[in-house]
Design an enzyme around this catalytic site. Sequence first.
Site, PDB file in Angstrom:
ATOM      1  N   GLY A 205      20.911-107.051 -30.089  1.00 35.45           N
ATOM      2  CA  GLY A 205      21.831-106.602 -29.052  1.00 35.45           C
ATOM      3  C   GLY A 205      23.197-107.259 -29.023  1.00 35.45           C
ATOM      4  O   GLY A 205      24.159-106.671 -28.551  1.00 35.45           O
TER       5      GLY A 205
ATOM      6  N   GLU B 291      24.490-113.910 -26.285  1.00 38.37           N
ATOM      7  CA  GLU B 291      23.387-113.001 -25.948  1.00 38.37           C
ATOM      8  C   GLU B 291      23.950-111.759 -25.271  1.00 38.37           C
ATOM      9  O   GLU B 291      24.999-111.798 -24.619  1.00 38.37           O
ATOM     10  CB  GLU B 291      22.392-113.779 -25.059  1.00 38.37           C
ATOM     11  CG  GLU B 291      21.262-113.005 -24.427  1.00 38.37           C
ATOM     12  CD  GLU B 291      20.267-112.374 -25.383  1.00 38.37           C
ATOM     13  OE1 GLU B 291      20.702-111.746 -26.354  1.00 38.37           O
ATOM     14  OE2 GLU B 291      19.055-112.462 -25.107  1.00 38.37           O
ATOM     15  N   ASP B 292      23.244-110.656 -25.413  1.00 39.46           N
ATOM     16  CA  ASP B 292      23.726-109.401 -24.841  1.00 39.46           C
ATOM     17  C   ASP B 292      23.543-109.332 -23.327  1.00 39.46           C
ATOM     18  O   ASP B 292      24.470-108.997 -22.594  1.00 39.46           O
ATOM     19  CB  ASP B 292      23.044-108.197 -25.519  1.00 39.46           C
ATOM     20  CG  ASP B 292      21.513-108.268 -25.505  1.00 39.46           C
ATOM     21  OD1 ASP B 292      20.936-109.247 -24.963  1.00 39.46           O
ATOM     22  OD2 ASP B 292      20.874-107.345 -26.046  1.00 39.46           O
TER      23      ASP B 292
ATOM     24  N   ASP C 157      18.353-110.618 -18.018  1.00 34.44           N
ATOM     25  CA  ASP C 157      17.556-109.814 -17.088  1.00 34.44           C
ATOM     26  C   ASP C 157      16.600-110.757 -16.352  1.00 34.44           C
ATOM     27  O   ASP C 157      16.956-111.324 -15.333  1.00 34.44           O
ATOM     28  CB  ASP C 157      16.840-108.716 -17.870  1.00 34.44           C
ATOM     29  CG  ASP C 157      16.098-107.745 -16.973  1.00 34.44           C
ATOM     30  OD1 ASP C 157      16.228-107.854 -15.748  1.00 34.44           O
ATOM     31  OD2 ASP C 157      15.376-106.871 -17.504  1.00 34.44           O
TER      32      ASP C 157
HETATM   33  P1  IMP Z   1      15.288-111.247 -20.321  1.00 32.97           P
HETATM   34  O1  IMP Z   1      14.449-110.433 -19.386  1.00 32.97           O
HETATM   35  O2  IMP Z   1      16.428-111.951 -19.598  1.00 32.97           O
HETATM   36  O3  IMP Z   1      14.463-112.186 -21.127  1.00 32.97           O
HETATM   37  O4  IMP Z   1      15.961-110.239 -21.347  1.00 32.97           O
HETATM   38  C1  IMP Z   1      15.145-109.644 -22.296  1.00 32.97           C
HETATM   39  C2  IMP Z   1      15.839-108.776 -23.277  1.00 32.97           C
HETATM   40  O5  IMP Z   1      15.586-107.438 -22.834  1.00 32.97           O
HETATM   41  C3  IMP Z   1      17.337-108.832 -23.429  1.00 32.97           C
HETATM   42  O6  IMP Z   1      17.780-109.789 -24.353  1.00 32.97           O
HETATM   43  C4  IMP Z   1      17.626-107.446 -23.959  1.00 32.97           C
HETATM   44  O7  IMP Z   1      17.425-107.401 -25.356  1.00 32.97           O
HETATM   45  C5  IMP Z   1      16.590-106.608 -23.267  1.00 32.97           C
HETATM   46  N1  IMP Z   1      17.148-105.894 -22.107  1.00 32.97           N
HETATM   47  C6  IMP Z   1      16.981-106.193 -20.790  1.00 32.97           C
HETATM   48  N2  IMP Z   1      17.616-105.304 -20.004  1.00 32.97           N
HETATM   49  C7  IMP Z   1      18.210-104.422 -20.853  1.00 32.97           C
HETATM   50  C8  IMP Z   1      19.034-103.263 -20.650  1.00 32.97           C
HETATM   51  O8  IMP Z   1      19.385-102.838 -19.534  1.00 32.97           O
HETATM   52  N3  IMP Z   1      19.441-102.610 -21.777  1.00 32.97           N
HETATM   53  C9  IMP Z   1      19.111-103.019 -23.026  1.00 32.97           C
HETATM   54  N4  IMP Z   1      18.352-104.096 -23.248  1.00 32.97           N
HETATM   55  C10 IMP Z   1      17.904-104.799 -22.177  1.00 32.97           C
HETATM   56 MG    MG Z   2      18.373-109.346 -26.479  1.00 36.00          MG
END
Ligand code: IMP
Ligand code: MG
Length: 180
Positions: A44, A99-100, A103
């Site tokens: 991402g 990081e992209d 969440d």
């Molecule tokens: P985390 O929940 O902060 O660990 O994020 C998990 C991963 O989920 C991120 O690095 C993204 O790759 C993916 N992700 C979470 N939300 C989105 C979204 O809205 N669009 C695309 N990818 C997402």
């Molecule tokens: Mg990611």
Amino acid sequence: MEIVQPRVLVSEDDIRRRVRELAARIEDDYADADEILLLGVLRGAFIFLADLARELTVPRRIDFIALSSYENGSNFSGGVRLIMDSRINVTGRHVLIVEDILDSGRTLSYLLETFQARHPASLKSCVLVRKPGQEVEVDVDYLGFDIPDEWVVGYGLDYGDHYRALPYIGVVEPGADDDV
Ligand code: IMP
Ligand code: MG
């Protein structure tokens, strides 16, 4: 799945402007560093990192890592695991994780913990977008945008591996891609 035109959430211009601002702050903060290592999280962050790296003038190296989520059948266990490590040894380097999206916060907190254990000279994070309500508290050093809790695509972000090359960040409207 049907590919629909996502609704624009953050325009190409706004992204460009913000990436420049972040790069300017990073330049300031690392003025005394001889070099920084930009560590992009695949897949991402590839476009964000490409643009950020080209806005910077501080000496920089670029490397990538890749992660996988642990999944047990339908029970998402919430863990992450490194499936591709950096090639450059981070020990003693100024590491900036790129990081992209933030969440739940699990991915970034896992990465910070994992790379801190390798004794970098410094470790910071630069995240393009943040959704509200992290389950794991994690500090972001450089943040692009706070966005609503919606699934976003474009500028590297995907939905079912589509939309990554869109020049803006958009939202796929619920139901718009239903295959039924
Ligand atoms: P985390 O929940 O902060 O660990 O994020 C998990 C991963 O989920 C991120 O690095 C993204 O790759 C993916 N992700 C979470 N939300 C989105 C979204 O809205 N669009 C695309 N990818 C997402
Ligand atoms: Mg990611």
